[in-house]
Design an enzyme around this catalytic site. Sequence first.
Site, short mmCIF file in Angstrom:
data_model
loop_
_atom_site.label_atom_id
_atom_site.label_comp_id
_atom_site.label_asym_id
_atom_site.label_seq_id
_atom_site.Cartn_x
_atom_site.Cartn_y
_atom_site.Cartn_z
N ASP A 339 21.20 48.70 8.62
CA ASP A 339 20.98 49.69 9.67
C ASP A 339 19.73 50.50 9.32
OD1 ASP A 339 22.14 50.90 7.45
OD2 ASP A 339 23.01 52.52 8.64
N HIS A 668 22.98 40.71 6.50
CA HIS A 668 23.08 41.56 7.69
C HIS A 668 21.95 42.59 7.64
CE1 HIS A 668 25.22 43.83 10.84
NE2 HIS A 668 24.79 44.91 10.19
N ASP A 716 27.57 33.86 3.89
CA ASP A 716 26.15 34.18 4.09
C ASP A 716 25.83 34.12 5.58
OD1 ASP A 716 23.50 34.75 3.73
OD2 ASP A 716 22.96 32.69 3.18
N GLU A 725 25.61 42.43 3.53
CA GLU A 725 24.52 43.30 3.94
C GLU A 725 23.53 43.45 2.77
OE1 GLU A 725 25.89 46.64 6.20
OE2 GLU A 725 23.92 47.56 6.35
O1 9MR Z 1 28.21 50.78 0.56
C1 9MR Z 1 29.16 51.42 1.39
C2 9MR Z 1 30.54 51.00 0.95
O2 9MR Z 1 30.81 51.48 -0.35
C3 9MR Z 1 31.57 51.53 1.94
O3 9MR Z 1 32.84 51.00 1.61
C4 9MR Z 1 31.19 51.11 3.36
C5 9MR Z 1 32.15 51.63 4.41
O4 9MR Z 1 32.11 53.01 4.49
O5 9MR Z 1 29.90 51.59 3.66
C6 9MR Z 1 28.90 51.06 2.83
O6 9MR Z 1 27.68 51.61 3.17
C7 9MR Z 1 27.10 51.23 4.40
C8 9MR Z 1 26.75 52.51 5.12
O7 9MR Z 1 27.91 53.17 5.50
C9 9MR Z 1 25.84 52.27 6.32
N1 9MR Z 1 24.70 51.49 5.95
C10 9MR Z 1 25.05 50.23 5.37
C11 9MR Z 1 25.82 50.44 4.09
C12 9MR Z 1 26.09 49.13 3.37
O8 9MR Z 1 26.98 48.32 4.06
#
Ligand code: 9MR
Length: 861
Positions: A339, A668, A716, A725
């Site tokens: 994102d 992602h 993947d 991601e």
């Molecule tokens: O890395 C984060 C992970 O520890 C959490 O479990 C998850 C759900 O809250 O969110 C991950 O972080 C994401 C963030 O919220 C938005 N940008 C992408 C991040 C990686 O997936």
Amino acid sequence: MTVLTAAAATATLALTSLTVQPASAEPVQHITNGDFADGTSGWYSYGTTATGVDDGQLCATVPAGLPNPWDAGIGQNDVALQAGAAYTLAFDATAAPGATVRAAVQLGAEPYTSYLSRDVALTPATQHLEYTFTAPEDTTAGQVAFQVGGGAAEYRLCLDNVSLVGGDPEPPYVPDTGPRVRVNQVGYLPDGPKNATLVTAATEALDWRLENAAGAVVASGRTTPRGVDAASGQNVHTIAFSGFTIAGSGYTLVADGQTSHPFDISRTVYERLRPDALQFFYIQRSGVAIDGNLVGEEYARPAGHLGVAPNKGDTSVPCRAASCDYRLDVRGGWYDAGDQGKYVVNGGIAVQQLMSSFERTKTAVTAAHGAGLADGTLRVPERGNAVPDILDEARWELEFLMRMQVPAGRPLAGMAHHKMHDANWTALPTQPEDDAEQRELQPPSTAATLNLAATTAQCARLFAPYDAAFSATCLTAARTAYAAAKANPAKLAQDLGGGGGAYGDDDVSDEFYWAAAELYLTTGEAAYLTDVTASRHHTGDVFAATGFSWGSTAALGRLDLATVPSALPAADRQRVRQSVLTAADSYLATIEAQAYGLPMPGTAAAYFWGANSNILNNIQVLATAFDLTGAAKYRDGAVQGADHIFGRNALNQSYVTGWGEKASQNQHTRIYAHQKDASLPHPPAGSLAGGANAGLDDPFAKALLTGCKPMFCYVDDIESYATNEVAINWNSALAWVASFLADQGRAEPAPAVSCRVSYTNYGDWADGKGFTAQLAVTNTGTTVVDGWAVRFAFTGGQRLREAWSAEAAQSGATVTARNTTTNRRLQPGATAYLGFNATTPGGPNPAPELITLNGAACGFP
Ligand code: 9MR
């Protein structure tokens, strides 16, 4: 049906990765999260406002006066359809006060072939609607689209129970795991540990052989049966071939009739990984055009989020839901992940790991004064500015973090806004410069404020030798933030929703410890030391088996207290250092217990979102234990732990793009979304995927992988944001470890010189701002050193003023003293002296911790 014995059933399971399900007669559902139980997950929306889940329905406000139905929409992509099969689209919908919307199923890309299109008059009363059609072609790029624009007046639309059913069931997913001999696909260091894992039905030891590129057998032995591995559910053996040390490329390991992917044995296997892992950050930069001349044309793009339409940020960003009455210019920084949000909590740990990777070069013997991280080592616009490129990269984020601080005169001045991101999730792909969503600040939080304090404090000490003004700016931000956090110690992150991640954290005691530690290390001030020692984290166990991460940051403070020179009382410093070694010993025990040799327990609970970064963080602890002690077992643990990342795992998957035979490449991300649009690139080489996540926290993974053993819970595919991601805090863990690994394989042979050194500070002058000191370096070897250079780094921002008995000069923090014409030859047992006057910026005046003679680290008496 054949009845399998229990033993045969286990063996079958071991060889296939997932049990094959019988074809079911159940109708196939093509919509994920059609009841919105997972929020808006899986759904795109554009052109609407206030889109979100309201009372279990997806609701959106559609503005008046959009010319066409398709000028606003809600839907799902990547729907697979089969030619000739019948499908039924069904949904419940309301519109208040009323509107006509178009329900469509079509090809989700040019030429947008229509398979179904119905204009439906909606009212405030719920209608259940169903339409049947026959798909005219096979596609995996179908789209269910509610085209909702074109109304004369604004209205509120709500959808529920969306379903598209039809077609034959897909065959069950079985990942292609390649050869059953699992190796580090990148390779092994000649003098490092070499281990592999064999997946086999055999329970007795088997023969293995190592073949060179020409097919000649160069080593052989017997496997060690390990039984069924909990993390993978596979029956496995391990293969140990550390005894083989001859460099070469194209080696393969053969066992049980299987030949591994080829790999190298070389001192340089990780040499390029360091810049690759770091280069990710430049390519993730917001607010600046990415220069194709630096990183390749495929990654070039215009600046994103500089207030140029259609962008609505980031130069003047309001607070979401009018939660403040000002706007901030929060340009710059790195996009968090796939994102384009920018989050102070998470930016913090990422920039810390970059700075710590650099800071390590000041004290770690194998870091060789940071040659691998010096100016000119990265392809960033600032290369050649006499500042190490890794610090230039860190500065890009630090400046953003400081912009997130509430200005003086505003409520909660000195605190940092928790995060800023889009008001609604954007579609995949979306280039930053095309993002039309409103960008919004979320309320300040104590956690974000302490992330800011900790990282700007570290900034202050690291930038002091290069840019005194920036260092001072950082220190002011750090002090202000820390004071604001102490005044508001329990302002937990309040997520007002929108298109961004939460990064919620309801325990900020670890952030307090981390920030106090960094401020103490930078300033030496007693008040910060008091806070460090008063924290329960100072003596508590901060090194969990499953590793530290963005939400648990006490380990960052502890590692820095253990490694960065300071006046921490000796016994306490000893205890702090011991805690790192104790943690490292427990990670070594985990490595031993895991047949895939990784420092992560084999339980489902240890495989969570982003766990690859936690594994790498455990490797960082092992590596730090080696830096502190020089004990080979810690280095070997760190090096072996990395095998998992590069393919020694149940999926035979390297998680780093461009590294290994079978590497992640469809992560992602909205930017490098090649899987969605072939004109876009894959993520750049050196991009780490989040990794196996038994929580299956996204609809795609859930649909594909339910029932997976923990290490198999990865795919993947660009849709699986919870397993695949990219993220800055994951790549920062990779970058730290990559830098360590590169240092372990330094191409030059170890210097033949051996030496001992003593450093004496004769005391202060000029109100404590200057001092006189002497270095005495003794040649403890048996041969003459003919021509010498002694090097060390000032870790407290000290500047050399004048030196005697040697030709000395300072560059950045590093001082190099060379022999004069009269003392060139240093006989065995002889001592060379360097006397000097230097100034300090105030604060502590630590002695150098690493002093080298012609590149060899000297022991202290
Ligand atoms: O890395 C984060 C992970 O520890 C959490 O479990 C998850 C759900 O809250 O969110 C991950 O972080 C994401 C963030 O919220 C938005 N940008 C992408 C991040 C990686 O997936």
